[in-house]
Design a protein around this motif. Structure first.
Motif, short mmCIF file in Angstrom:
data_model
loop_
_atom_site.label_atom_id
_atom_site.label_comp_id
_atom_site.label_asym_id
_atom_site.label_seq_id
_atom_site.Cartn_x
_atom_site.Cartn_y
_atom_site.Cartn_z
N TRP A 353 0.81 -1.22 0.00
CA TRP A 353 0.00 0.00 0.00
C TRP A 353 0.84 1.27 0.00
O TRP A 353 0.79 2.06 0.95
N GLU A 359 -5.17 4.81 -1.49
CA GLU A 359 -5.06 3.73 -2.48
C GLU A 359 -6.04 2.61 -2.16
O GLU A 359 -6.70 2.06 -3.06
N ARG A 363 -8.99 1.34 -4.76
CA ARG A 363 -9.05 -0.03 -5.27
C ARG A 363 -10.37 -0.70 -4.91
O ARG A 363 -10.96 -1.43 -5.71
N ARG A 366 -13.34 0.78 -6.99
CA ARG A 366 -13.30 0.27 -8.36
C ARG A 366 -13.76 -1.18 -8.41
O ARG A 366 -14.54 -1.58 -9.28
N LEU A 381 -9.32 -6.13 -7.51
CA LEU A 381 -8.56 -5.11 -6.79
C LEU A 381 -7.29 -4.72 -7.52
O LEU A 381 -6.58 -3.79 -7.09
N GLY A 382 -6.99 -5.41 -8.61
CA GLY A 382 -5.74 -5.16 -9.33
C GLY A 382 -4.54 -5.74 -8.60
O GLY A 382 -3.41 -5.29 -8.79
#
Length: 443
Positions: A353, A359, A363, A366, A381-382
């Motif tokens: 992180w 961040e 995440r 999204r 979450l990528g």
């Protein structure tokens, strides 16, 4: 038998039959006859499971979607006439919001089984944050040692009136810490005015901070109260104080020393009673050394110092924070998304992180929109690449341990005879010698 609480929402013609003895074994049932009444009940009482009874008419479903979106954390079971499922609207509601559904006529045994399963699942899914007791409305979430220490420091700092300087990486929550200091101080009833010093154009920042008189410059059609003056009786929070232009630093220093300001275009001083909290993500001592920040201002601000820990030092808080932000932004989620998978939580805990809490929020928001399944996965979450790398590293470690244990066992069985141990392992002597060197095994 321990009673389980059930909210039954009976809509349409079900209002005439909702008092039948359905699903009452082991349950305390609260029956309401409208969504409005259900909202009123849910404001004062929490339920893990809800039962919604509706007719086949589409008008019955008006407002149901928004109601279920608002109460997404409950497990909902629906009962519908079979004909209702031919309606596109009804089918979409079931797919988006219900963990299960039944059709009329009601089978009490089967419905009890479904409701019991829903209650068990809801118990497993209860958000950990609900079990976390936060001190007096402290907005800083978490139970890790780092955040607990910060909360203790905030309570101490709040009782004083001296300036506070908060340091922390970008996205760690410095403004939350500043607001917590204000809300726990004697100035809590006064205003809290946050200012990002780096976001105001340099040609406007003096007027924004100190205000101006009418006619002070072109476009100043009337007098304007400055942000410092508007915080009178409360707290002003200067975020990224290191971005304050050098020419304004002397004006701000004078304000800290004298507690008075001069509006632009005025020669009359105005006394302002306000507490100052400043924050920076850069090292102000280094800024003093390189000449970009006044040393006297630094020491005026750095009376009480706080450090906000980065998220990588708060690993114990990550699951709680993830659930908190999922709940906070639940209105944005796709209806099918109900929470996080175990793999998603694992990837969240393993990630470092670098963007901190900001961040994490980005995440999660999204993923709540883009996730394909009911549970958020690492790829949503990528973080899928990192998860694969972690799994791969763990697998490699297991292989290495197993390989060494097999070699050790074979050598013991062969009395340290290399040729015999190699035959037992089904490899050549040269391969065994290479493996012995690889693992540092002495014979």
């Amino acid at each position: 038998m321990v009673k389980k609480q059930l909210l039954c929402v009976a809509l349409g013609t079900f209002s005439k039959v909702a008092d039948q003895s359905y699903a009452r074994e082991g349950w305390e049932v609260c029956t309401v006859w409208s969504l409005k009444e259900a909202n009123r009940v849910l404001r004062s009482q929490a339920f893990l499971v809800g039962l919604l009874l509706a007719t086949e008419h589409d008008e019955t479903y008006e407002g149901v979607d928004s109601f279920l979106r608002e109460h997404w954390a409950m497990q909902w079971v629906g009962v519908f006439p079979a004909r209702a499922l031919k309606s596109t609207l009804c089918r979409q509601l079931v797919l988006d919001h219900f963990c299960d559904f039944h059709t009329l006529p009601i089978d009490v045994f089967r419905l009890n089984h479904t409701l019991g399963h829903a209650h068990g699942y809801a118990t497993l899914c209860e958000i950990p944050e609900r079990q976390s007791a936060q001190p007096r409305d402290m907005a800083l979430k978490g139970e890790s040692a780092a955040i607990s220490r910060l909360r203790q420091q905030i309570v101490k700092v709040a009782s004083a009136s001296a300036p506070v300087l908060i340091w922390g990486e970008s996205g760690t929550g410095k403004e939350l810490a500043a607001h917590a200091i204000h809300s726990h101080s004697v100035r809590a009833a006064g205003p809290f005015v946050p200012i990002n010093c780096g976001a105001i154009p340099s040609n406007l920042i003096q007027s924004e901070l100190f205000g101006h008189e009418r006619g002070a410059f072109t476009g100043a059609a009337k007098e304007k109260l400055g942000l410092i003056e508007s915080a009178a009786g409360g707290t002003i929070f200067l975020d990224e104080i290191g971005d304050l232009p050098m020419e304004l630093q002397s004006n701000f220093l004078r304000f800290l020393q004298e507690k008075t300001i001069y509006r632009v275009g005025s020669t009359q001083s105005i006394e302002v009673d306000v507490r100052v909290i400043a924050a920076s993500h850069v090292n102000l001592q280094e800024a003093v050394s390189n000449g970009s920040f006044r040393e006297d201002l630094y020491y005026r601000l750095n009376v009480l110092a706080l450090d906000v820990p980065p998220l990588r030092e708060r690993k114990d808080d990550l699951v709680l924070l993830a659930n908190h932000f999922f709940s906070q932004f639940s209105s944005e989620r796709a209806p099918r998304v109900k929470g996080f998978s175990a793999k998603a939580f694992h990837s969240i805990v393993q990630h470092d992180w670098p963007g901190n809490v900001r961040e994490l929020i980005n995440r999660i928001r999204r993923a709540m929109v883009m996730a394909e399944g009911p549970l958020i996965a690492p790829e949503d979450l990528g973080l899928e690449l990192q998860f694969r790398q972690i799994d791969g590293a763990a697998l490699d470690g297991a292989r290495i341990r197993a390989e060494r244990e097999a070699i050790d066992a074979s050598l013991v069985a062969a009395g340290n005879n290399i040729s015999r141990a190699a035959r037992n392992l089904g490899i050549s002597r040269m391969t065994l010698y290479r493996l012995l060197a690889k693992h540092g095994i002495q014979t």
